[in-house]
Design a protein around this motif. Sequence first.
Motif, short mmCIF file in Angstrom:
data_model
loop_
_atom_site.label_atom_id
_atom_site.label_comp_id
_atom_site.label_asym_id
_atom_site.label_seq_id
_atom_site.Cartn_x
_atom_site.Cartn_y
_atom_site.Cartn_z
N ARG A 3 0.76 -1.72 0.18
CA ARG A 3 -0.52 0.45 0.25
C ARG A 3 0.70 1.06 0.14
O ARG A 3 1.94 1.45 0.30
N ALA A 9 -0.80 6.71 1.93
CA ALA A 9 -2.01 7.51 2.92
C ALA A 9 -3.10 6.70 3.05
O ALA A 9 -4.66 6.61 3.18
N GLN A 10 -2.85 4.64 2.08
CA GLN A 10 -3.59 3.91 3.07
C GLN A 10 -4.10 2.76 3.61
O GLN A 10 -4.49 2.26 4.16
N LEU A 11 -2.97 3.54 4.94
CA LEU A 11 -2.85 3.20 6.13
C LEU A 11 -3.78 4.16 7.13
O LEU A 11 -3.54 4.74 7.26
N GLY A 66 -3.32 6.09 10.96
CA GLY A 66 -2.47 6.44 11.90
C GLY A 66 -1.54 5.71 12.78
O GLY A 66 -0.33 6.22 12.14
N GLY A 67 -2.22 5.25 12.96
CA GLY A 67 -1.31 4.01 13.27
C GLY A 67 -0.26 2.83 13.22
O GLY A 67 0.83 2.80 13.75
N GLN A 68 -0.57 2.86 11.30
CA GLN A 68 -0.06 1.23 11.16
C GLN A 68 0.95 2.76 10.30
O GLN A 68 2.09 2.35 10.93
N ASP A 95 -5.21 8.28 18.82
CA ASP A 95 -6.10 7.44 18.69
C ASP A 95 -5.64 7.32 19.88
O ASP A 95 -4.65 6.41 20.39
N VAL A 150 -4.84 3.56 19.96
CA VAL A 150 -3.56 3.13 19.56
C VAL A 150 -2.63 3.92 20.38
O VAL A 150 -0.70 2.65 19.77
P1 ADP Z 1 -6.71 3.55 13.51
O1 ADP Z 1 -8.30 4.21 14.14
O2 ADP Z 1 -6.49 2.21 13.32
O3 ADP Z 1 -5.82 4.87 13.42
P2 ADP Z 1 -8.11 4.02 10.82
O4 ADP Z 1 -9.68 3.90 11.25
O5 ADP Z 1 -7.73 4.96 9.63
O6 ADP Z 1 -8.01 3.26 12.00
O7 ADP Z 1 -8.89 2.87 9.84
C1 ADP Z 1 -8.70 2.15 10.50
C2 ADP Z 1 -9.16 0.70 8.78
O8 ADP Z 1 -8.48 1.20 7.19
C3 ADP Z 1 -6.80 -0.25 8.73
O9 ADP Z 1 -6.77 -1.13 8.73
C4 ADP Z 1 -6.98 1.27 7.55
O10 ADP Z 1 -5.66 -0.13 7.21
C5 ADP Z 1 -7.71 0.80 6.72
N1 ADP Z 1 -7.94 2.15 6.10
C6 ADP Z 1 -7.69 3.44 6.74
N2 ADP Z 1 -7.97 4.56 5.43
C7 ADP Z 1 -7.30 3.92 4.36
C8 ADP Z 1 -7.78 4.03 2.83
N3 ADP Z 1 -7.42 4.81 2.66
N4 ADP Z 1 -7.44 2.49 1.98
C9 ADP Z 1 -7.47 1.92 2.70
N5 ADP Z 1 -8.01 1.11 3.76
C10 ADP Z 1 -7.45 2.06 4.82
#
Ligand code: ADP
Length: 229
Positions: free
Chosen positions: A133, A136-138, A140-142, A169, A172
């Motif tokens: 990925r 931007a597709q992760l 925040g924690g990832q 948050d 996380v």
């Molecule tokens: P967190 O509260 O752990 O930071 P998010 O609510 O931001 O999590 O994201 C939850 C899940 O959605 C994660 O597993 C993340 O990989 C996925 N995700 C977030 N944004 C995207 C995106 N733009 N495209 C694909 N997957 C996403």
Amino acid sequence: EVAIEFANVTKRYPDGTVAVDDLSLTIEDGTITVFVGPSGCGKTTSLRMINRMVEPTSGQVLLDGRDVCESDPPVLRRGIGYVIQNAGLFPHRTVLDNVATVPLLSGWGRSRARERAAELLATVGLPAELGDRYPAQLSGGQRQRVGVARALAADSPVLLMDEPFSAVDPIVREDLQDELLRLQSRLGKTIVFVTHDVDEAVRLGDKVAVLRTGGRLAQYGTPAEVLRN
Ligand code: ADP
Ligand code: ADP
């Protein structure tokens, strides 16, 4: 063994702002030292003087006994892991390539660098399938985990972390803190960690350096010592 020493370090920016005022402290090898204090008290400036992103106006920062200002900045920085808020990842590179870049820059071949990157992503608890990925597709924690993996890729004894978990948050954040403590018990790095959050400082720090507005050191000790005062 002392890994990092601040010896009467003052930083005055060109506009006259004194960000750090006569800071002296020693950071032991293999410990987590947390700089904590309100916004603007000089935490980031202190951290950046360790990898020479900022140079002291007076005094010295010594890394393993050597003034960092005598080292070539790119060489110095290649040997010091650095993690910032929002991870500072390259947006147009995949997660795996963000991490693989570091060993590539130190001369590893492409496939070995990618293998090493995959290992590091596993180390920080990121599922392997997220390697393809873009940042931007992760979540925040990832992203912060990838930032930590990239910093570990420097394979250096020193890791600088500037509010690395502040943008995620609370749940996380606790996960990431636990993960860092687990990593530390295995890797034994010298970690300098900046936060404005006292709870985080107490949770993570072997030693806590409390700075106050104006860049003066108010307290330096174990969390128990600091809480007592
Ligand atoms: P967190 O509260 O752990 O930071 P998010 O609510 O931001 O999590 O994201 C939850 C899940 O959605 C994660 O597993 C993340 O990989 C996925 N995700 C977030 N944004 C995207 C995106 N733009 N495209 C694909 N997957 C996403
Ligand atoms: P913290 O990390 O604790 O929020 P900083 O080290 O970022 O504090 O900043 C310390 C002080 O130095 C603040 O008053 C800030 O506004 C000032 N400062 C930081 N960077 C610069 C700069 N490049 N030029 C002038 N003043 C700066």
